[in-house]
Write a protein that holds these residues in place. Sequence first.
Motif, PDB file in Angstrom:
ATOM      1  N   MET A  52      48.196  33.697  50.968  1.00 53.28           N
ATOM      2  CA  MET A  52      48.293  34.955  50.227  1.00 53.28           C
ATOM      3  C   MET A  52      47.594  34.828  48.887  1.00 53.28           C
ATOM      4  SD  MET A  52      49.525  37.947  50.609  1.00 53.28           S
ATOM      5  CE  MET A  52      48.771  39.115  49.544  1.00 53.28           C
ATOM      6  N   ALA A  53      47.873  33.685  48.210  1.00 51.65           N
ATOM      7  CA  ALA A  53      47.272  33.466  46.889  1.00 51.65           C
ATOM      8  C   ALA A  53      45.747  33.414  47.000  1.00 51.65           C
ATOM      9  CB  ALA A  53      47.813  32.175  46.272  1.00 51.65           C
ATOM     10  N   ALA A  54      45.251  32.761  48.067  1.00 52.10           N
ATOM     11  CA  ALA A  54      43.795  32.639  48.217  1.00 52.10           C
ATOM     12  C   ALA A  54      43.163  34.010  48.461  1.00 52.10           C
ATOM     13  CB  ALA A  54      43.469  31.703  49.383  1.00 52.10           C
ATOM     14  N   VAL A  55      43.800  34.799  49.321  1.00 51.19           N
ATOM     15  CA  VAL A  55      43.267  36.130  49.628  1.00 51.19           C
ATOM     16  C   VAL A  55      43.307  37.012  48.378  1.00 51.19           C
ATOM     17  CG1 VAL A  55      43.669  38.235  50.965  1.00 51.19           C
ATOM     18  CG2 VAL A  55      43.882  36.014  52.059  1.00 51.19           C
ATOM     19  N   ALA A  56      44.470  37.020  47.708  1.00 45.80           N
ATOM     20  CA  ALA A  56      44.619  37.873  46.525  1.00 45.80           C
ATOM     21  C   ALA A  56      43.643  37.453  45.432  1.00 45.80           C
ATOM     22  CB  ALA A  56      46.061  37.802  46.011  1.00 45.80           C
ATOM     23  N   GLY A  57      43.553  36.139  45.191  1.00 46.72           N
ATOM     24  CA  GLY A  57      42.659  35.640  44.141  1.00 46.72           C
ATOM     25  C   GLY A  57      41.213  36.013  44.401  1.00 46.72           C
ATOM     26  N   ALA A  58      40.756  35.748  45.630  1.00 42.34           N
ATOM     27  CA  ALA A  58      39.357  36.023  45.955  1.00 42.34           C
ATOM     28  C   ALA A  58      39.060  37.515  45.863  1.00 42.34           C
ATOM     29  CB  ALA A  58      39.037  35.491  47.352  1.00 42.34           C
ATOM     30  N   ALA A  59      39.970  38.332  46.420  1.00 42.83           N
ATOM     31  CA  ALA A  59      39.738  39.782  46.421  1.00 42.83           C
ATOM     32  C   ALA A  59      39.718  40.344  45.006  1.00 42.83           C
ATOM     33  CB  ALA A  59      40.816  40.474  47.254  1.00 42.83           C
ATOM     34  N   LEU A  60      40.664  39.915  44.175  1.00 40.26           N
ATOM     35  CA  LEU A  60      40.713  40.430  42.794  1.00 40.26           C
ATOM     36  C   LEU A  60      39.516  39.953  41.979  1.00 40.26           C
ATOM     37  CD1 LEU A  60      44.545  40.122  42.064  1.00 40.26           C
ATOM     38  CD2 LEU A  60      43.220  42.212  42.480  1.00 40.26           C
ATOM     39  N   GLY A  91      34.922  32.799  41.707  1.00 39.37           N
ATOM     40  CA  GLY A  91      36.249  33.390  41.939  1.00 39.37           C
ATOM     41  C   GLY A  91      36.473  33.733  43.394  1.00 39.37           C
ATOM     42  N   ALA A  92      35.384  34.079  44.103  1.00 37.30           N
ATOM     43  CA  ALA A  92      35.522  34.436  45.523  1.00 37.30           C
ATOM     44  C   ALA A  92      35.597  33.205  46.418  1.00 37.30           C
ATOM     45  CB  ALA A  92      34.342  35.305  45.950  1.00 37.30           C
ATOM     46  N   THR A  93      34.936  32.117  46.011  1.00 40.78           N
ATOM     47  CA  THR A  93      34.842  30.956  46.916  1.00 40.78           C
ATOM     48  C   THR A  93      35.885  29.870  46.638  1.00 40.78           C
ATOM     49  OG1 THR A  93      33.144  30.086  45.452  1.00 40.78           O
ATOM     50  CG2 THR A  93      32.390  31.171  47.452  1.00 40.78           C
ATOM     51  N   LEU A  94      36.294  29.711  45.385  1.00 42.73           N
ATOM     52  CA  LEU A  94      37.200  28.593  45.090  1.00 42.73           C
ATOM     53  C   LEU A  94      38.608  28.748  45.680  1.00 42.73           C
ATOM     54  CD1 LEU A  94      36.300  27.286  41.525  1.00 42.73           C
ATOM     55  CD2 LEU A  94      35.434  26.633  43.761  1.00 42.73           C
ATOM     56  N   LEU A 139      50.411  42.588  43.421  1.00 45.57           N
ATOM     57  CA  LEU A 139      49.308  42.431  42.464  1.00 45.57           C
ATOM     58  C   LEU A 139      47.971  42.787  43.114  1.00 45.57           C
ATOM     59  CD1 LEU A 139      49.685  41.429  39.575  1.00 45.57           C
ATOM     60  CD2 LEU A 139      48.856  39.189  40.304  1.00 45.57           C
ATOM     61  N   LEU A 140      47.814  42.358  44.354  1.00 51.32           N
ATOM     62  CA  LEU A 140      46.561  42.617  45.077  1.00 51.32           C
ATOM     63  C   LEU A 140      46.368  44.125  45.266  1.00 51.32           C
ATOM     64  CD1 LEU A 140      44.119  41.677  46.732  1.00 51.32           C
ATOM     65  CD2 LEU A 140      45.620  41.500  48.706  1.00 51.32           C
ATOM     66  N   VAL A 141      47.424  44.791  45.755  1.00 55.95           N
ATOM     67  CA  VAL A 141      47.313  46.235  46.010  1.00 55.95           C
ATOM     68  C   VAL A 141      47.062  46.966  44.685  1.00 55.95           C
ATOM     69  CG1 VAL A 141      48.565  48.284  46.777  1.00 55.95           C
ATOM     70  CG2 VAL A 141      48.732  46.156  48.077  1.00 55.95           C
ATOM     71  N   ALA A 142      47.870  46.632  43.655  1.00 57.99           N
ATOM     72  CA  ALA A 142      47.712  47.292  42.357  1.00 57.99           C
ATOM     73  C   ALA A 142      46.328  47.030  41.774  1.00 57.99           C
ATOM     74  CB  ALA A 142      48.800  46.811  41.396  1.00 57.99           C
ATOM     75  N   GLY A 143      45.871  45.780  41.893  1.00 53.48           N
ATOM     76  CA  GLY A 143      44.565  45.416  41.336  1.00 53.48           C
ATOM     77  C   GLY A 143      43.432  46.167  42.008  1.00 53.48           C
ATOM     78  N   LEU A 144      43.492  46.271  43.344  1.00 52.41           N
ATOM     79  CA  LEU A 144      42.423  46.961  44.068  1.00 52.41           C
ATOM     80  C   LEU A 144      42.458  48.469  43.793  1.00 52.41           C
ATOM     81  CD1 LEU A 144      42.415  45.087  47.512  1.00 52.41           C
ATOM     82  CD2 LEU A 144      40.875  44.778  45.563  1.00 52.41           C
ATOM     83  N   LEU A 145      43.685  49.024  43.765  1.00 45.74           N
ATOM     84  CA  LEU A 145      43.791  50.453  43.452  1.00 45.74           C
ATOM     85  C   LEU A 145      43.291  50.731  42.037  1.00 45.74           C
ATOM     86  CD1 LEU A 145      47.222  51.476  45.050  1.00 45.74           C
ATOM     87  CD2 LEU A 145      44.924  52.223  45.724  1.00 45.74           C
ATOM     88  N   GLY A 146      43.721  49.869  41.102  1.00 42.47           N
ATOM     89  CA  GLY A 146      43.296  50.029  39.716  1.00 42.47           C
ATOM     90  C   GLY A 146      41.782  49.974  39.580  1.00 42.47           C
ATOM     91  N   ARG A 147      41.188  49.084  40.301  1.00 41.57           N
ATOM     92  CA  ARG A 147      39.724  48.949  40.239  1.00 41.57           C
ATOM     93  C   ARG A 147      39.043  50.196  40.807  1.00 41.57           C
ATOM     94  NH1 ARG A 147      35.844  47.618  37.214  1.00 41.57           N
ATOM     95  NH2 ARG A 147      33.926  47.099  38.322  1.00 41.57           N
ATOM     96  N   ALA A 148      39.617  50.699  41.941  1.00 42.84           N
ATOM     97  CA  ALA A 148      39.036  51.894  42.558  1.00 42.84           C
ATOM     98  C   ALA A 148      39.118  53.071  41.590  1.00 42.84           C
ATOM     99  CB  ALA A 148      39.774  52.218  43.855  1.00 42.84           C
TER     100      ALA A 148
END
Lengths: 223, 220
Positions: A1-9, A78-81, A206-215
Amino acid sequence: MAAVAGAALAVAWGGWVAGAVVTVSALAALRAGRLRRVAVTALALTPVVLSSLAVNALLPAGGGGLAGALAALLRLLGATLPPTVLFATTELDDLLIELEARGLGRRSALVVGSALAAVPRTQARAVEVIEAQRARGLDTEGSWRRRLRGVLPLVAPVVIGSLAEVEERSLALETRAFGAPGRRTLLRRLPDSRAQKALRWVLAGLLVAGLLGRAVAVLVAPR
Amino acid sequence: MIVLDEAAYRYPGSAVWALGPISLEIAPGEVVGVRGANESGKSTLCLVASGLAPAAIGGELRGRVVVDGRPTSAHRPHELAVRCGVLFDNPPAQLTGLHRTVYDEVAFGPCNLGLPVADVHARTRSALDVLAIGHLADRHPQRLSGGESQLVALAGLLALGPAYLVLDEPTSRLDAERSARVAVAVARVAEAGVGVLVAEHDEALLARLCDRVVDLGTPP
Protein backbone atom coordinates in the motif's frame (compact mmCIF):
# COMPACT_ATOMS: atom_id res chain seq x y z
CA MET A 1 0.00 0.00 0.00
CA ALA A 2 2.80 2.37 0.98
CA ALA A 3 4.64 1.69 -2.29
CA VAL A 4 1.54 2.27 -4.41
CA ALA A 5 0.51 5.40 -2.50
CA GLY A 6 4.04 6.84 -2.49
CA ALA A 7 4.64 6.28 -6.19
CA ALA A 8 1.21 7.57 -7.23
CA LEU A 9 1.43 10.72 -5.08
CA ALA A 10 4.99 11.43 -6.22
CA VAL A 11 3.94 11.25 -9.87
CA ALA A 12 0.77 13.27 -9.31
CA TRP A 13 2.26 16.08 -7.24
CA GLY A 14 6.00 16.06 -7.90
CA GLY A 15 7.88 18.79 -6.00
CA TRP A 16 8.10 18.50 -2.22
CA VAL A 17 5.71 15.50 -2.18
CA ALA A 18 8.06 13.57 -4.48
CA GLY A 19 10.98 14.74 -2.33
CA ALA A 20 9.25 13.43 0.79
CA VAL A 21 8.52 10.08 -0.90
CA VAL A 22 12.17 9.75 -1.96
CA THR A 23 13.35 10.60 1.57
CA VAL A 24 10.99 8.12 3.23
CA SER A 25 11.97 5.43 0.70
CA ALA A 26 15.67 6.01 1.37
CA LEU A 27 15.12 5.88 5.15
CA ALA A 28 13.10 2.67 4.83
CA ALA A 29 15.83 1.11 2.69
CA LEU A 30 18.47 2.24 5.20
CA ARG A 31 16.53 0.73 8.11
CA ALA A 32 16.12 -2.56 6.23
CA GLY A 33 19.82 -2.61 5.28
CA ARG A 34 18.99 -2.46 1.55
CA LEU A 35 20.19 1.05 0.79
CA ARG A 36 22.84 -0.22 -1.62
CA ARG A 37 20.33 -2.13 -3.75
CA VAL A 38 18.02 0.86 -3.88
CA ALA A 39 20.96 3.12 -4.77
CA VAL A 40 21.84 0.79 -7.66
CA THR A 41 18.31 1.21 -9.01
CA ALA A 42 18.64 4.98 -8.69
CA LEU A 43 21.95 4.83 -10.58
CA ALA A 44 20.29 2.77 -13.32
CA LEU A 45 18.22 5.88 -14.05
CA THR A 46 21.37 7.82 -15.01
CA PRO A 47 20.76 7.69 -18.80
CA VAL A 48 17.21 9.00 -18.31
CA VAL A 49 18.47 11.71 -15.98
CA LEU A 50 21.16 12.81 -18.44
CA SER A 51 18.72 12.98 -21.33
CA SER A 52 16.26 14.91 -19.15
CA LEU A 53 19.02 17.37 -18.23
CA ALA A 54 19.98 17.74 -21.87
CA VAL A 55 16.41 18.38 -22.99
CA ASN A 56 15.48 20.73 -20.16
CA ALA A 57 18.70 22.62 -19.58
CA LEU A 58 20.41 22.75 -22.94
CA LEU A 59 17.71 22.75 -25.59
CA PRO A 60 15.53 25.87 -25.90
CA ALA A 61 12.49 23.70 -26.74
CA GLY A 62 12.73 21.91 -23.40
CA GLY A 63 11.75 25.04 -21.56
CA GLY A 64 12.12 23.81 -17.98
CA GLY A 65 15.73 24.73 -17.39
CA LEU A 66 17.79 23.13 -14.65
CA ALA A 67 14.93 23.46 -12.15
CA GLY A 68 12.63 21.61 -14.56
CA ALA A 69 15.20 18.86 -15.00
CA LEU A 70 15.59 18.44 -11.22
CA ALA A 71 11.82 18.38 -10.76
CA ALA A 72 11.52 15.66 -13.40
CA LEU A 73 14.31 13.71 -11.70
CA LEU A 74 12.58 13.96 -8.32
CA ARG A 75 9.30 12.76 -9.80
CA LEU A 76 11.07 9.84 -11.50
CA LEU A 77 12.82 8.81 -8.28
CA GLY A 78 9.57 9.18 -6.35
CA ALA A 79 7.86 6.82 -8.79
CA THR A 80 10.58 4.15 -8.87
CA LEU A 81 12.04 4.01 -5.36
CA PRO A 82 8.94 2.92 -3.38
CA PRO A 83 8.37 -0.25 -5.47
CA THR A 84 12.13 -0.88 -5.43
CA VAL A 85 12.15 -0.75 -1.63
CA LEU A 86 9.10 -3.03 -1.56
CA PHE A 87 10.75 -5.71 -3.69
CA ALA A 88 14.13 -5.30 -1.99
CA THR A 89 12.67 -5.86 1.47
CA THR A 90 9.96 -8.45 0.76
CA GLU A 91 10.59 -12.13 0.10
CA LEU A 92 8.87 -13.29 -3.08
CA ASP A 93 6.94 -16.11 -1.41
CA ASP A 94 5.73 -13.81 1.39
CA LEU A 95 4.43 -11.39 -1.23
CA LEU A 96 2.65 -14.16 -3.14
CA ILE A 97 1.10 -15.62 0.04
CA GLU A 98 -0.25 -12.22 1.03
CA LEU A 99 -1.57 -11.52 -2.46
CA GLU A 100 -3.37 -14.88 -2.50
CA ALA A 101 -4.65 -14.40 1.04
CA ARG A 102 -6.17 -11.10 -0.09
CA GLY A 103 -8.05 -12.75 -2.91
CA LEU A 104 -5.69 -12.75 -5.88
CA GLY A 105 -6.13 -15.98 -7.89
CA ARG A 106 -3.28 -18.51 -7.98
CA ARG A 107 -2.64 -17.91 -11.67
CA SER A 108 -2.46 -14.13 -11.22
CA ALA A 109 -0.13 -14.58 -8.24
CA LEU A 110 2.02 -16.89 -10.36
CA VAL A 111 2.25 -14.28 -13.11
CA VAL A 112 3.41 -11.69 -10.56
CA GLY A 113 5.85 -14.15 -8.98
CA SER A 114 7.25 -15.36 -12.28
CA ALA A 115 7.77 -11.81 -13.49
CA LEU A 116 9.66 -10.89 -10.31
CA ALA A 117 11.69 -14.11 -10.31
CA ALA A 118 12.57 -13.71 -13.99
CA VAL A 119 15.19 -11.01 -13.35
CA PRO A 120 17.50 -13.01 -11.03
CA ARG A 121 16.95 -16.12 -13.17
CA THR A 122 17.97 -14.29 -16.32
CA GLN A 123 21.00 -12.85 -14.53
CA ALA A 124 22.04 -16.34 -13.41
CA ARG A 125 21.53 -17.69 -16.93
CA ALA A 126 23.60 -14.84 -18.39
CA VAL A 127 26.45 -15.65 -15.99
CA GLU A 128 26.30 -19.33 -17.04
CA VAL A 129 26.37 -18.38 -20.73
CA ILE A 130 29.26 -15.94 -20.21
CA GLU A 131 31.28 -18.65 -18.43
CA ALA A 132 30.49 -21.16 -21.19
CA GLN A 133 31.48 -18.68 -23.90
CA ARG A 134 34.68 -17.77 -22.07
CA ALA A 135 35.54 -21.47 -21.81
CA ARG A 136 35.27 -21.54 -25.61
CA GLY A 137 37.66 -18.62 -25.92
CA LEU A 138 35.31 -15.64 -26.19
CA ASP A 139 37.07 -12.49 -24.96
CA THR A 140 34.73 -10.36 -22.84
CA GLU A 141 37.40 -8.22 -21.16
CA GLY A 142 39.38 -5.19 -22.34
CA SER A 143 38.20 -2.18 -24.33
CA TRP A 144 34.52 -1.25 -24.63
CA ARG A 145 34.51 -2.34 -28.25
CA ARG A 146 35.77 -5.77 -27.30
CA ARG A 147 33.22 -5.96 -24.46
CA LEU A 148 30.43 -4.96 -26.84
CA ARG A 149 31.52 -7.61 -29.33
CA GLY A 150 31.51 -10.10 -26.46
CA VAL A 151 27.92 -9.24 -25.49
CA LEU A 152 26.38 -10.04 -28.89
CA PRO A 153 27.02 -13.83 -28.78
CA LEU A 154 25.35 -13.93 -25.36
CA VAL A 155 22.01 -12.54 -26.45
CA ALA A 156 20.67 -15.52 -28.42
CA PRO A 157 21.53 -18.22 -25.81
CA VAL A 158 20.12 -16.12 -22.96
CA VAL A 159 16.87 -15.31 -24.80
CA ILE A 160 16.36 -18.82 -26.21
CA GLY A 161 17.32 -20.39 -22.87
CA SER A 162 14.83 -18.18 -21.05
CA LEU A 163 12.05 -19.16 -23.48
CA ALA A 164 12.87 -22.86 -23.06
CA GLU A 165 12.82 -22.39 -19.30
CA VAL A 166 9.31 -20.94 -19.46
CA GLU A 167 8.14 -24.14 -21.16
CA GLU A 168 9.96 -26.30 -18.60
CA ARG A 169 8.45 -24.35 -15.71
CA SER A 170 4.94 -24.64 -17.09
CA LEU A 171 5.42 -28.41 -17.38
CA ALA A 172 6.80 -28.47 -13.85
CA LEU A 173 3.70 -26.70 -12.58
CA GLU A 174 1.48 -29.20 -14.38
CA THR A 175 3.27 -32.02 -12.55
CA ARG A 176 2.57 -30.32 -9.22
CA ALA A 177 -1.22 -30.03 -9.69
CA PHE A 178 -1.08 -26.27 -10.10
CA GLY A 179 -4.28 -26.27 -12.17
CA ALA A 180 -6.37 -27.93 -9.44
CA PRO A 181 -9.67 -26.14 -8.81
CA GLY A 182 -10.48 -24.28 -5.60
CA ARG A 183 -8.32 -22.23 -3.28
CA ARG A 184 -4.77 -23.22 -2.45
CA THR A 185 -3.83 -24.00 1.12
CA LEU A 186 -1.81 -21.19 2.67
CA LEU A 187 0.64 -22.59 5.18
CA ARG A 188 1.22 -19.32 6.97
CA ARG A 189 0.19 -15.69 7.14
CA LEU A 190 2.46 -12.79 7.86
CA PRO A 191 1.86 -10.98 11.15
CA ASP A 192 -0.41 -8.02 10.58
CA SER A 193 -0.76 -5.75 13.62
CA ARG A 194 -3.58 -3.31 14.29
CA ALA A 195 -1.13 -0.48 13.75
CA GLN A 196 -0.22 -1.82 10.31
CA LYS A 197 -3.88 -2.16 9.35
CA ALA A 198 -4.59 1.36 10.58
CA LEU A 199 -1.60 2.70 8.66
CA ARG A 200 -2.85 1.05 5.47
CA TRP A 201 -6.22 2.79 5.84
CA VAL A 202 -4.48 6.11 6.48
CA LEU A 203 -2.34 5.61 3.37
CA ALA A 204 -5.37 4.66 1.28
CA GLY A 205 -7.16 7.80 2.47
CA LEU A 206 -4.07 9.87 1.78
CA LEU A 207 -3.82 8.41 -1.72
CA VAL A 208 -7.46 9.15 -2.59
CA ALA A 209 -7.31 12.65 -1.05
CA GLY A 210 -3.98 13.38 -2.73
CA LEU A 211 -5.16 12.31 -6.18
CA LEU A 212 -8.47 14.16 -5.84
CA GLY A 213 -6.66 17.24 -4.58
CA ARG A 214 -4.30 17.15 -7.51
CA ALA A 215 -7.17 16.74 -9.98
CA VAL A 216 -8.95 19.76 -8.46
CA ALA A 217 -5.73 21.80 -8.49
CA VAL A 218 -5.23 21.07 -12.18
CA LEU A 219 -8.85 21.89 -13.04
CA VAL A 220 -8.99 25.23 -11.19
CA ALA A 221 -5.49 26.39 -12.13
CA PRO A 222 -5.46 29.53 -14.33
CA ARG A 223 -4.60 28.70 -17.95
CA MET B 1 -2.83 -49.58 -14.19
CA ILE B 2 -0.98 -47.58 -16.88
CA VAL B 3 -1.41 -49.19 -20.28
CA LEU B 4 0.39 -48.15 -23.45
CA ASP B 5 -1.16 -49.89 -26.44
CA GLU B 6 0.89 -49.53 -29.62
CA ALA B 7 1.70 -45.99 -28.52
CA ALA B 8 3.81 -43.89 -30.87
CA TYR B 9 4.61 -40.20 -30.47
CA ARG B 10 6.26 -37.42 -32.37
CA TYR B 11 7.05 -33.92 -31.10
CA PRO B 12 5.36 -30.85 -32.60
CA GLY B 13 6.98 -29.80 -35.85
CA SER B 14 8.92 -33.05 -36.18
CA ALA B 15 8.45 -35.56 -38.99
CA VAL B 16 10.30 -38.25 -37.01
CA TRP B 17 8.54 -40.50 -34.53
CA ALA B 18 10.49 -40.16 -31.30
CA LEU B 19 8.79 -43.16 -29.69
CA GLY B 20 7.32 -46.48 -30.63
CA PRO B 21 5.03 -47.99 -31.39
CA ILE B 22 5.33 -49.60 -27.97
CA SER B 23 3.00 -51.66 -25.77
CA LEU B 24 3.60 -51.70 -22.03
CA GLU B 25 1.70 -52.16 -18.77
CA ILE B 26 2.60 -50.86 -15.33
CA ALA B 27 0.53 -52.38 -12.56
CA PRO B 28 0.11 -50.91 -9.06
CA GLY B 29 3.09 -51.89 -6.90
CA GLU B 30 5.16 -52.95 -9.90
CA VAL B 31 8.52 -51.40 -10.81
CA VAL B 32 9.19 -51.45 -14.55
CA GLY B 33 12.58 -50.40 -15.85
CA VAL B 34 13.36 -48.89 -19.23
CA ARG B 35 16.79 -49.09 -20.74
CA GLY B 36 18.04 -47.92 -24.10
CA ALA B 37 20.72 -45.92 -25.85
CA ASN B 38 20.63 -42.13 -25.99
CA GLU B 39 17.87 -40.89 -28.33
CA SER B 40 16.10 -44.25 -28.07
CA GLY B 41 13.01 -42.53 -26.63
CA LYS B 42 13.30 -43.11 -22.88
CA SER B 43 12.46 -39.53 -21.90
CA THR B 44 9.70 -39.40 -24.52
CA LEU B 45 8.23 -42.62 -23.11
CA CYS B 46 8.18 -40.96 -19.68
CA LEU B 47 6.32 -37.93 -21.05
CA VAL B 48 3.83 -40.12 -22.92
CA ALA B 49 3.21 -42.55 -20.04
CA SER B 50 2.60 -39.68 -17.64
CA GLY B 51 0.18 -37.98 -20.06
CA LEU B 52 2.22 -34.78 -20.43
CA ALA B 53 2.72 -35.64 -24.09
CA PRO B 54 0.77 -34.64 -26.03
CA ALA B 55 -1.61 -32.93 -23.53
CA ALA B 56 0.85 -30.32 -22.26
CA ILE B 57 3.52 -30.16 -24.95
CA GLY B 58 1.59 -30.87 -28.12
CA GLY B 59 2.72 -33.26 -30.82
CA GLU B 60 0.95 -36.33 -32.19
CA LEU B 61 0.11 -39.53 -30.34
CA ARG B 62 -0.94 -42.72 -32.08
CA GLY B 63 -2.23 -45.76 -30.26
CA ARG B 64 -3.66 -45.53 -26.74
CA VAL B 65 -2.31 -44.51 -23.36
CA VAL B 66 -4.66 -45.32 -20.50
CA VAL B 67 -4.30 -44.54 -16.80
CA ASP B 68 -6.63 -46.42 -14.47
CA GLY B 69 -9.06 -47.19 -17.27
CA ARG B 70 -9.25 -43.69 -18.79
CA PRO B 71 -7.20 -42.37 -21.70
CA THR B 72 -4.67 -39.73 -20.58
CA SER B 73 -6.43 -37.26 -22.87
CA ALA B 74 -9.59 -37.65 -20.75
CA HIS B 75 -7.81 -36.64 -17.53
CA ARG B 76 -7.42 -33.00 -16.56
CA PRO B 77 -3.77 -32.04 -15.91
CA HIS B 78 -4.14 -31.76 -12.12
CA GLU B 79 -5.91 -35.15 -12.02
CA LEU B 80 -3.02 -36.68 -13.89
CA ALA B 81 -0.52 -35.01 -11.53
CA VAL B 82 -2.15 -36.75 -8.57
CA ARG B 83 -2.42 -40.09 -10.35
CA CYS B 84 0.95 -40.10 -12.04
CA GLY B 85 3.96 -38.08 -10.85
CA VAL B 86 6.74 -37.58 -13.36
CA LEU B 87 10.35 -36.67 -12.55
CA PHE B 88 12.20 -34.99 -15.43
CA ASP B 89 15.83 -35.64 -16.24
CA ASN B 90 16.55 -31.96 -15.43
CA PRO B 91 15.26 -31.71 -11.84
CA PRO B 92 16.32 -28.09 -11.14
CA ALA B 93 13.87 -27.04 -13.85
CA GLN B 94 11.15 -28.97 -12.01
CA LEU B 95 11.41 -26.70 -8.98
CA THR B 96 9.02 -23.77 -9.05
CA GLY B 97 11.54 -21.04 -8.25
CA LEU B 98 8.89 -19.34 -6.12
CA HIS B 99 9.87 -20.55 -2.66
CA ARG B 100 12.64 -19.75 -0.25
CA THR B 101 12.78 -23.09 1.56
CA VAL B 102 12.84 -26.69 0.43
CA TYR B 103 9.96 -27.38 2.83
CA ASP B 104 7.70 -24.88 1.08
CA GLU B 105 8.81 -26.20 -2.31
CA VAL B 106 7.85 -29.77 -1.38
CA ALA B 107 4.57 -28.55 0.16
CA PHE B 108 3.65 -26.71 -3.05
CA GLY B 109 1.81 -29.68 -4.60
CA PRO B 110 -0.34 -30.56 -1.56
CA CYS B 111 -1.10 -26.84 -1.13
CA ASN B 112 -2.33 -26.74 -4.73
CA LEU B 113 -4.81 -29.50 -3.89
CA GLY B 114 -6.28 -27.31 -1.16
CA LEU B 115 -5.70 -29.95 1.53
CA PRO B 116 -6.06 -29.06 5.21
CA VAL B 117 -2.89 -27.52 6.67
CA ALA B 118 -2.26 -30.55 8.93
CA ASP B 119 -2.40 -32.89 5.91
CA VAL B 120 -0.03 -30.68 3.93
CA HIS B 121 2.49 -30.75 6.79
CA ALA B 122 2.12 -34.52 7.22
CA ARG B 123 2.64 -35.23 3.51
CA THR B 124 5.57 -32.82 3.29
CA ARG B 125 7.38 -34.30 6.29
CA SER B 126 6.69 -37.83 5.08
CA ALA B 127 8.10 -37.08 1.61
CA LEU B 128 11.22 -35.48 3.09
CA ASP B 129 11.68 -38.39 5.51
CA VAL B 130 11.28 -41.13 2.94
CA LEU B 131 14.18 -39.65 0.97
CA ALA B 132 16.12 -38.78 4.15
CA ILE B 133 16.41 -35.12 3.21
CA GLY B 134 14.74 -33.59 6.25
CA HIS B 135 17.98 -31.70 6.91
CA LEU B 136 17.44 -29.74 3.68
CA ALA B 137 14.03 -28.43 4.77
CA ASP B 138 15.23 -24.90 5.57
CA ARG B 139 17.64 -24.58 2.66
CA HIS B 140 16.93 -22.33 -0.34
CA PRO B 141 15.89 -24.50 -3.31
CA GLN B 142 17.98 -22.44 -5.72
CA ARG B 143 21.15 -23.10 -3.70
CA LEU B 144 21.07 -26.88 -3.81
CA SER B 145 23.48 -29.12 -5.64
CA GLY B 146 22.21 -30.99 -8.71
CA GLY B 147 21.77 -34.17 -6.68
CA GLU B 148 19.94 -32.41 -3.88
CA SER B 149 17.63 -30.75 -6.43
CA GLN B 150 16.88 -34.20 -7.83
CA LEU B 151 15.86 -35.48 -4.40
CA VAL B 152 13.80 -32.38 -3.62
CA ALA B 153 11.98 -32.62 -6.97
CA LEU B 154 11.21 -36.27 -6.22
CA ALA B 155 10.00 -35.37 -2.74
CA GLY B 156 7.69 -32.78 -4.31
CA LEU B 157 6.12 -35.55 -6.38
CA LEU B 158 5.87 -38.00 -3.48
CA ALA B 159 4.07 -35.35 -1.42
CA LEU B 160 1.23 -35.45 -3.94
CA GLY B 161 0.71 -39.13 -3.10
CA PRO B 162 0.56 -40.34 -6.72
CA ALA B 163 -0.70 -43.81 -7.66
CA TYR B 164 2.12 -44.07 -10.22
CA LEU B 165 5.59 -42.59 -10.52
CA VAL B 166 7.44 -42.06 -13.79
CA LEU B 167 11.11 -41.39 -13.17
CA ASP B 168 13.41 -40.22 -15.95
CA GLU B 169 16.97 -41.04 -14.89
CA PRO B 170 16.29 -40.36 -11.20
CA THR B 171 19.88 -40.99 -10.11
CA SER B 172 21.76 -39.29 -12.96
CA ARG B 173 23.13 -36.57 -10.66
CA LEU B 174 23.50 -38.62 -7.50
CA ASP B 175 26.48 -40.28 -5.87
CA ALA B 176 26.34 -43.96 -4.95
CA GLU B 177 25.02 -43.34 -1.45
CA ARG B 178 22.18 -41.09 -2.60
CA SER B 179 21.36 -43.40 -5.51
CA ALA B 180 20.93 -46.19 -3.00
CA ARG B 181 18.67 -43.91 -0.96
CA VAL B 182 16.47 -43.29 -4.00
CA ALA B 183 16.38 -47.02 -4.70
CA VAL B 184 15.23 -47.70 -1.14
CA ALA B 185 12.59 -44.96 -1.41
CA VAL B 186 11.30 -46.31 -4.73
CA ALA B 187 11.14 -49.83 -3.31
CA ARG B 188 9.25 -48.50 -0.31
CA VAL B 189 6.64 -46.61 -2.35
CA ALA B 190 6.23 -49.64 -4.63
CA GLU B 191 5.58 -51.80 -1.56
CA ALA B 192 2.89 -49.30 -0.63
CA GLY B 193 1.20 -50.03 -3.98
CA VAL B 194 2.62 -47.30 -6.22
CA GLY B 195 3.42 -48.42 -9.77
CA VAL B 196 6.79 -47.11 -10.95
CA LEU B 197 8.32 -46.68 -14.40
CA VAL B 198 12.06 -45.97 -14.25
CA ALA B 199 14.13 -44.95 -17.26
CA GLU B 200 17.80 -45.46 -16.37
CA HIS B 201 21.24 -46.03 -17.80
CA ASP B 202 22.43 -47.64 -14.58
CA GLU B 203 22.04 -51.37 -15.23
CA ALA B 204 22.89 -52.29 -11.65
CA LEU B 205 20.14 -50.04 -10.33
CA LEU B 206 17.63 -51.45 -12.81
CA ALA B 207 18.55 -55.00 -11.83
CA ARG B 208 18.23 -54.19 -8.14
CA LEU B 209 15.01 -52.23 -8.37
CA CYS B 210 12.84 -53.53 -11.18
CA ASP B 211 10.44 -56.42 -11.51
CA ARG B 212 11.11 -56.35 -15.25
CA VAL B 213 13.03 -54.21 -17.72
CA VAL B 214 11.95 -53.05 -21.18
CA ASP B 215 14.70 -52.44 -23.72
CA LEU B 216 14.10 -49.61 -26.21
CA GLY B 217 17.27 -50.58 -28.08
CA THR B 218 19.13 -48.12 -30.23
CA PRO B 219 17.62 -45.37 -32.36
CA PRO B 220 17.32 -46.14 -36.10
